[in-house]
Write a protein that holds these residues in place. Structure first.
Motif, PDB file in Angstrom:
ATOM      1  N   TRP A   6       0.807  -1.215   0.000  1.00 45.07           N
ATOM      2  CA  TRP A   6       0.000   0.000   0.000  1.00 45.07           C
ATOM      3  C   TRP A   6       0.846   1.273   0.000  1.00 45.07           C
ATOM      4  O   TRP A   6       0.328   2.362  -0.179  1.00 45.07           O
ATOM      5  N   ARG A   7       2.155   1.123   0.171  1.00 48.93           N
ATOM      6  CA  ARG A   7       3.037   2.293   0.125  1.00 48.93           C
ATOM      7  C   ARG A   7       3.542   2.572  -1.284  1.00 48.93           C
ATOM      8  O   ARG A   7       4.345   3.458  -1.489  1.00 48.93           O
ATOM      9  N   THR A   8       3.050   1.800  -2.247  1.00 47.06           N
ATOM     10  CA  THR A   8       3.405   2.046  -3.652  1.00 47.06           C
ATOM     11  C   THR A   8       2.173   2.567  -4.386  1.00 47.06           C
ATOM     12  O   THR A   8       1.054   2.522  -3.874  1.00 47.06           O
ATOM     13  N   TRP A   9       2.340   3.004  -5.606  1.00 50.45           N
ATOM     14  CA  TRP A   9       1.246   3.552  -6.397  1.00 50.45           C
ATOM     15  C   TRP A   9       0.403   2.479  -7.074  1.00 50.45           C
ATOM     16  O   TRP A   9      -0.724   2.736  -7.468  1.00 50.45           O
ATOM     17  N   LYS A  10       0.908   1.263  -7.214  1.00 45.49           N
ATOM     18  CA  LYS A  10       0.258   0.226  -8.023  1.00 45.49           C
ATOM     19  C   LYS A  10      -1.152  -0.164  -7.547  1.00 45.49           C
ATOM     20  O   LYS A  10      -2.065  -0.233  -8.373  1.00 45.49           O
ATOM     21  N   PRO A  11      -1.386  -0.427  -6.262  1.00 46.56           N
ATOM     22  CA  PRO A  11      -2.759  -0.818  -5.886  1.00 46.56           C
ATOM     23  C   PRO A  11      -3.765   0.316  -6.101  1.00 46.56           C
ATOM     24  O   PRO A  11      -4.922   0.074  -6.440  1.00 46.56           O
ATOM     25  N   TYR A  12      -3.327   1.540  -5.944  1.00 47.89           N
ATOM     26  CA  TYR A  12      -4.221   2.674  -6.157  1.00 47.89           C
ATOM     27  C   TYR A  12      -4.571   2.819  -7.639  1.00 47.89           C
ATOM     28  O   TYR A  12      -5.690   3.165  -7.991  1.00 47.89           O
ATOM     29  N   VAL A  14      -4.759   0.359  -9.770  1.00 48.95           N
ATOM     30  CA  VAL A  14      -5.703  -0.727 -10.060  1.00 48.95           C
ATOM     31  C   VAL A  14      -7.102  -0.345  -9.576  1.00 48.95           C
ATOM     32  O   VAL A  14      -8.091  -0.544 -10.286  1.00 48.95           O
ATOM     33  N   ILE A  15      -7.214   0.237  -8.403  1.00 51.02           N
ATOM     34  CA  ILE A  15      -8.515   0.651  -7.864  1.00 51.02           C
ATOM     35  C   ILE A  15      -9.156   1.703  -8.766  1.00 51.02           C
ATOM     36  O   ILE A  15     -10.348   1.630  -9.084  1.00 51.02           O
ATOM     37  N   VAL A  16      -8.377   2.672  -9.226  1.00 53.43           N
ATOM     38  CA  VAL A  16      -8.892   3.706 -10.118  1.00 53.43           C
ATOM     39  C   VAL A  16      -9.342   3.079 -11.443  1.00 53.43           C
ATOM     40  O   VAL A  16     -10.418   3.397 -11.960  1.00 53.43           O
ATOM     41  N   ALA A  17      -8.547   2.184 -12.013  1.00 54.79           N
ATOM     42  CA  ALA A  17      -8.891   1.543 -13.284  1.00 54.79           C
ATOM     43  C   ALA A  17     -10.170   0.718 -13.157  1.00 54.79           C
ATOM     44  O   ALA A  17     -11.037   0.767 -14.032  1.00 54.79           O
ATOM     45  N   VAL A  18     -10.317  -0.018 -12.082  1.00 50.54           N
ATOM     46  CA  VAL A  18     -11.525  -0.817 -11.857  1.00 50.54           C
ATOM     47  C   VAL A  18     -12.728   0.112 -11.681  1.00 50.54           C
ATOM     48  O   VAL A  18     -13.818  -0.146 -12.202  1.00 50.54           O
ATOM     49  N   GLY A  21     -13.644   1.537 -15.091  1.00 61.25           N
ATOM     50  CA  GLY A  21     -14.263   0.456 -15.866  1.00 61.25           C
ATOM     51  C   GLY A  21     -15.681   0.163 -15.400  1.00 61.25           C
ATOM     52  O   GLY A  21     -16.580  -0.059 -16.203  1.00 61.25           O
ATOM     53  N   GLY A  22     -15.904   0.169 -14.106  1.00 62.15           N
ATOM     54  CA  GLY A  22     -17.238  -0.066 -13.562  1.00 62.15           C
ATOM     55  C   GLY A  22     -18.219   1.026 -13.948  1.00 62.15           C
ATOM     56  O   GLY A  22     -19.359   0.755 -14.323  1.00 62.15           O
ATOM     57  N   ILE A  23     -17.785   2.267 -13.877  1.00 65.03           N
ATOM     58  CA  ILE A  23     -18.649   3.396 -14.268  1.00 65.03           C
ATOM     59  C   ILE A  23     -18.981   3.312 -15.753  1.00 65.03           C
ATOM     60  O   ILE A  23     -20.130   3.507 -16.157  1.00 65.03           O
ATOM     61  N   TRP A  24     -17.988   3.003 -16.594  1.00 67.56           N
ATOM     62  CA  TRP A  24     -18.235   2.856 -18.030  1.00 67.56           C
ATOM     63  C   TRP A  24     -19.249   1.757 -18.283  1.00 67.56           C
ATOM     64  O   TRP A  24     -20.184   1.931 -19.058  1.00 67.56           O
ATOM     65  N   TRP A  25     -19.109   0.599 -17.634  1.00 67.97           N
ATOM     66  CA  TRP A  25     -20.018  -0.527 -17.855  1.00 67.97           C
ATOM     67  C   TRP A  25     -21.441  -0.165 -17.437  1.00 67.97           C
ATOM     68  O   TRP A  25     -22.393  -0.436 -18.174  1.00 67.97           O
ATOM     69  N   ILE A  26     -21.601   0.458 -16.287  1.00 70.34           N
ATOM     70  CA  ILE A  26     -22.943   0.829 -15.814  1.00 70.34           C
ATOM     71  C   ILE A  26     -23.594   1.801 -16.789  1.00 70.34           C
ATOM     72  O   ILE A  26     -24.774   1.679 -17.108  1.00 70.34           O
TER      73      ILE A  26
END
Length: 122
Positions: A6-12, A14-18, A21-26
């Protein structure tokens, strides 16, 4: 001692991309999206048991087309050779898929029904 992921940028990222993607699908693919107002081009189809469209034709083998109008998220006009009366429009079952495609049918079956498949034209 290992550092927390959680001290790196990668999980954040992924959360933003998901989330995006969720908003686009809805908004563009789900049956919960509101239909866009405008003109729609429609084709008569049979929706088979697998949910796939089979194009319907008249006795001469020609596809059957219609035009529809959506206003404030509701079907207000459906016409081919002549317009369908508004009383009949109200009895149709509208099954949206995303905000720019829907089927309109007078047979509310889950599958295996005839319908008009409409796509946003404008």
């Amino acid at each position: 001692m290992s550092e927390s992921v959680w001290r790196t940028w990668k999980p954040y990222a992924v959360i933003v991309a998901v989330g995006i993607g969720g908003i686009w699908w809805i908004n563009s693919q789900s049956s919960f999206a509101g239909l866009k107002d405008g003109s729609y081009s429609c084709t008569a189809v049979f929706v088979n048991a697998d949910g796939k469209y089979e194009v319907l034709t008249d006795q001469a083998g020609n596809r059957m087309y219609a035009d529809a109008t959506i206003s404030h998220g509701s079907l207000v006009s459906l016409k081919a050779d002549k317009a369908m009366p508004s009383a009949h429009l109200a009895s149709l079952t509208i099954k949206p898929k995303g905000n720019s495609h829907f089927t309109a049918t007078d047979d509310p079956a889950l599958h295996s029904y005839s319908a008009m498949a409409c796509d946003l034209a404008s």
